[in-house]
Design a protein around this motif. Structure first.
Motif, PDB file in Angstrom:
ATOM      1  N   SER A   9     130.019  46.199  32.285  1.00 14.97           N
ATOM      2  CA  SER A   9     129.583  45.309  33.051  1.00 14.97           C
ATOM      3  C   SER A   9     130.032  45.813  34.575  1.00 14.97           C
ATOM      4  O   SER A   9     131.318  46.221  34.755  1.00 14.97           O
ATOM      5  CB  SER A   9     129.819  43.872  33.181  1.00 14.97           C
ATOM      6  OG  SER A   9     129.769  43.247  34.233  1.00 14.97           O
ATOM      7  N   LEU A  11     130.035  44.638  37.188  1.00 15.80           N
ATOM      8  CA  LEU A  11     131.012  43.552  38.032  1.00 15.80           C
ATOM      9  C   LEU A  11     132.419  44.006  38.186  1.00 15.80           C
ATOM     10  O   LEU A  11     132.993  43.530  39.263  1.00 15.80           O
ATOM     11  CB  LEU A  11     130.878  42.162  37.227  1.00 15.80           C
ATOM     12  CG  LEU A  11     131.350  40.901  37.958  1.00 15.80           C
ATOM     13  CD1 LEU A  11     130.529  40.578  39.285  1.00 15.80           C
ATOM     14  CD2 LEU A  11     131.252  39.764  37.024  1.00 15.80           C
ATOM     15  N   HIS A  34     125.200  47.060  32.197  1.00 21.75           N
ATOM     16  CA  HIS A  34     125.010  45.551  32.290  1.00 21.75           C
ATOM     17  C   HIS A  34     125.292  45.010  33.700  1.00 21.75           C
ATOM     18  O   HIS A  34     126.290  45.368  34.363  1.00 21.75           O
ATOM     19  CB  HIS A  34     126.112  44.799  31.555  1.00 21.75           C
ATOM     20  CG  HIS A  34     125.906  43.478  31.505  1.00 21.75           C
ATOM     21  ND1 HIS A  34     124.941  42.744  30.705  1.00 21.75           N
ATOM     22  CD2 HIS A  34     126.490  42.507  32.322  1.00 21.75           C
ATOM     23  CE1 HIS A  34     124.873  41.371  30.944  1.00 21.75           C
ATOM     24  NE2 HIS A  34     125.943  41.211  31.612  1.00 21.75           N
ATOM     25  N   ASP A  36     125.378  42.252  36.635  1.00 21.82           N
ATOM     26  CA  ASP A  36     125.719  40.864  36.775  1.00 21.82           C
ATOM     27  C   ASP A  36     125.085  40.358  38.121  1.00 21.82           C
ATOM     28  O   ASP A  36     125.982  40.409  39.000  1.00 21.82           O
ATOM     29  CB  ASP A  36     127.088  40.430  36.380  1.00 21.82           C
ATOM     30  CG  ASP A  36     127.471  40.391  35.051  1.00 21.82           C
ATOM     31  OD1 ASP A  36     128.577  41.209  34.678  1.00 21.82           O
ATOM     32  OD2 ASP A  36     126.749  39.945  34.119  1.00 21.82           O
ATOM     33  N   HIS A  67     121.358  40.850  33.900  1.00 20.12           N
ATOM     34  CA  HIS A  67     121.851  39.541  33.624  1.00 20.12           C
ATOM     35  C   HIS A  67     121.552  38.541  34.860  1.00 20.12           C
ATOM     36  O   HIS A  67     122.439  38.562  35.871  1.00 20.12           O
ATOM     37  CB  HIS A  67     123.103  39.695  33.412  1.00 20.12           C
ATOM     38  CG  HIS A  67     123.795  38.343  32.798  1.00 20.12           C
ATOM     39  ND1 HIS A  67     125.104  37.905  32.520  1.00 20.12           N
ATOM     40  CD2 HIS A  67     123.220  37.096  32.539  1.00 20.12           C
ATOM     41  CE1 HIS A  67     125.346  36.654  32.147  1.00 20.12           C
ATOM     42  NE2 HIS A  67     124.225  36.002  32.107  1.00 20.12           N
ATOM     43  N   PRO A 143     129.629  31.664  32.745  1.00 20.48           N
ATOM     44  CA  PRO A 143     129.367  32.830  33.587  1.00 20.48           C
ATOM     45  C   PRO A 143     129.905  32.550  34.981  1.00 20.48           C
ATOM     46  O   PRO A 143     130.054  31.697  35.382  1.00 20.48           O
ATOM     47  CB  PRO A 143     127.915  32.455  33.642  1.00 20.48           C
ATOM     48  CG  PRO A 143     127.484  31.326  33.245  1.00 20.48           C
ATOM     49  CD  PRO A 143     128.541  30.913  32.264  1.00 20.48           C
ATOM     50  N   GLY A 144     130.450  33.616  35.509  1.00 22.74           N
ATOM     51  CA  GLY A 144     130.724  33.782  37.270  1.00 22.74           C
ATOM     52  C   GLY A 144     131.860  34.545  37.193  1.00 22.74           C
ATOM     53  O   GLY A 144     131.873  35.146  38.552  1.00 22.74           O
ATOM     54  N   GLY A 147     136.604  39.391  33.485  1.00 21.59           N
ATOM     55  CA  GLY A 147     138.164  39.164  32.932  1.00 21.59           C
ATOM     56  C   GLY A 147     138.729  37.806  32.327  1.00 21.59           C
ATOM     57  O   GLY A 147     139.835  37.544  32.383  1.00 21.59           O
ATOM     58  N   ASP A 177     128.853  38.593  25.837  1.00 25.11           N
ATOM     59  CA  ASP A 177     129.023  39.001  27.005  1.00 25.11           C
ATOM     60  C   ASP A 177     130.110  38.128  27.484  1.00 25.11           C
ATOM     61  O   ASP A 177     130.072  37.063  27.576  1.00 25.11           O
ATOM     62  CB  ASP A 177     127.989  38.468  27.870  1.00 25.11           C
ATOM     63  CG  ASP A 177     128.090  38.910  29.352  1.00 25.11           C
ATOM     64  OD1 ASP A 177     126.990  38.781  30.317  1.00 25.11           O
ATOM     65  OD2 ASP A 177     129.250  39.541  29.851  1.00 25.11           O
ATOM     66  N   GLY A 178     131.376  38.809  27.610  1.00 22.61           N
ATOM     67  CA  GLY A 178     132.520  38.042  28.264  1.00 22.61           C
ATOM     68  C   GLY A 178     133.803  38.306  27.245  1.00 22.61           C
ATOM     69  O   GLY A 178     133.793  37.588  26.119  1.00 22.61           O
ATOM     70  N   GLY A 179     134.696  38.852  27.994  1.00 21.78           N
ATOM     71  CA  GLY A 179     136.040  38.811  27.236  1.00 21.78           C
ATOM     72  C   GLY A 179     136.075  39.799  25.872  1.00 21.78           C
ATOM     73  O   GLY A 179     137.145  39.674  24.999  1.00 21.78           O
ATOM     74  N   GLY A 199     133.325  44.282  30.579  1.00 23.77           N
ATOM     75  CA  GLY A 199     133.571  44.966  31.967  1.00 23.77           C
ATOM     76  C   GLY A 199     134.960  45.277  32.054  1.00 23.77           C
ATOM     77  O   GLY A 199     135.301  46.474  32.234  1.00 23.77           O
ATOM     78  N   ASN A 200     135.771  44.258  32.312  1.00 23.43           N
ATOM     79  CA  ASN A 200     137.470  44.333  32.445  1.00 23.43           C
ATOM     80  C   ASN A 200     137.933  45.528  31.362  1.00 23.43           C
ATOM     81  O   ASN A 200     138.606  46.321  31.919  1.00 23.43           O
ATOM     82  CB  ASN A 200     137.932  42.924  31.923  1.00 23.43           C
ATOM     83  CG  ASN A 200     139.327  42.917  32.723  1.00 23.43           C
ATOM     84  OD1 ASN A 200     139.534  43.685  33.984  1.00 23.43           O
ATOM     85  ND2 ASN A 200     140.098  42.714  31.880  1.00 23.43           N
TER      86      ASN A 200
HETATM   87  C1  DX5 Z   1     130.379  36.895  33.656  1.00 20.19           C
HETATM   88  C2  DX5 Z   1     129.657  38.036  33.160  1.00 20.19           C
HETATM   89  C3  DX5 Z   1     130.105  39.063  32.229  1.00 20.19           C
HETATM   90  C4  DX5 Z   1     131.482  39.516  32.842  1.00 20.19           C
HETATM   91  C5  DX5 Z   1     131.986  40.438  31.747  1.00 20.19           C
HETATM   92  O1  DX5 Z   1     129.937  36.008  34.299  1.00 20.19           O
HETATM   93  O2  DX5 Z   1     128.252  37.574  32.974  1.00 20.19           O
HETATM   94  O3  DX5 Z   1     129.073  40.253  32.203  1.00 20.19           O
HETATM   95  O4  DX5 Z   1     131.280  40.498  33.836  1.00 20.19           O
HETATM   96  O5  DX5 Z   1     133.092  40.814  31.869  1.00 20.19           O
HETATM   97  P1  DX5 Z   1     134.559  40.895  31.149  1.00 20.19           P
HETATM   98  O6  DX5 Z   1     134.361  42.101  29.962  1.00 20.19           O
HETATM   99  O7  DX5 Z   1     135.329  41.318  32.127  1.00 20.19           O
HETATM  100  O8  DX5 Z   1     134.695  39.368  30.608  1.00 20.19           O
END
Ligand code: DX5
Ligand code: ZN
Length: 218
Positions: A9, A11, A34, A36, A67, A143-144, A147, A177-179, A199-200
């Motif tokens: 991601s 982001l 990805h 965001d 997304h 979402p939002g 990390g 998606d996420g963590g 992402g993170n």
């Molecule tokens: C959160 C986004 C995700 C997020 C994933 O709202 O939809 O795509 O950026 O990032 P990590 O992997 O850092 O949770």
């Protein structure tokens, strides 16, 4: 089983050097980018719009997995399709009863369509949309923000969706998606997810290529 794809991601990228960031992701073996998109209404944060998708598209040949964390996504499909999106995923929570039509519109725009469900949205909410999905995105954070901590309780929804897809002969991807990180990625794949957003985990890595390979192979 659908091929495992790693979708970092952006982001978590350095927004002042986004072109270089996506070029590096491609060199390091990412399968998708990805993207965001957040509108400050559906989620509190504002990130970027179609102009960023177009800019990223100029710097990579990788498919762009857009997304949309926005209200009224149906108003913006053509704009993101024209900007170079390969996938557009829209939240069931933003579309309500119109979700099927929005997914059809995305496909009509020549883009792969995906429905998104938040951690607290039951899978049955989107049961009747599966035939219009090229991908189902199951959020493992709210979402939002990047990390956040992975929400383990979403995994049964991934397992159930994979079961349904197999029973119905649907070969849609299941994206999570996420963590996502090296510690939970095996459980996520065992549950049936095959497109892994990170992402993170990817951007904080000192060896991005190794981290992407680990997420794919662990
Ligand atoms: C959160 C986004 C995700 C997020 C994933 O709202 O939809 O795509 O950026 O990032 P990590 O992997 O850092 O949770
Ligand atoms: Zn996302």
């Amino acid at each position: 089983m659908n091929k495992i794809k790693i979708a970092p991601s952006i982001l978590s990228a350095d927004f002042s050097a986004m072109g270089a960031a996506v070029e590096k992701l491609e060199l390091c073996g990412a399968d998708l980018i990805h993207c965001d998109v957040m509108d400050g209404t559906f989620v509190p944060k504002i990130t970027f719009g179609a102009d960023m998708i177009a800019a990223v598209h100029r710097h990579t040949a990788l498919p762009l997995d857009v997304h949309l964390m926005i209200v009224n996504p149906e108003k913006h499909i053509k704009t993101f399709a024209d900007a170079g999106a390969s996938y557009i995923t829209v939240h069931s929570e933003a579309c309500g009863d119109n979700l099927k039509n929005v997914l059809k519109e995305i496909r009509l725009a020549g883009v792969k369509a995906g429905a998104v469900i938040n951690p607290d949205t039951p899978l049955k909410t989107v049961y009747d949309c599966f035939e219009y999905c090229d991908m189902l995105l199951v959020m493992s954070v709210f979402p939002g923000l990047p990390g956040q901590k992975f929400i383990e309780s979403v995994l049964p929804k991934v397992e159930e969706a994979r079961c349904i897809f197999e029973k119905q002969g649907l070969n849609a991807d299941i994206e999570i998606d996420g963590g996502i990180n090296e510690q939970n990625v095996r459980r996520v794949k065992d549950a049936g997810a095959n497109v892994l957003v990170a992402g993170n985990t990817v951007f904080r890595s000192t060896d991005m290529k190794k981290t992407i390979e680990e997420l794919r192979n662990l």
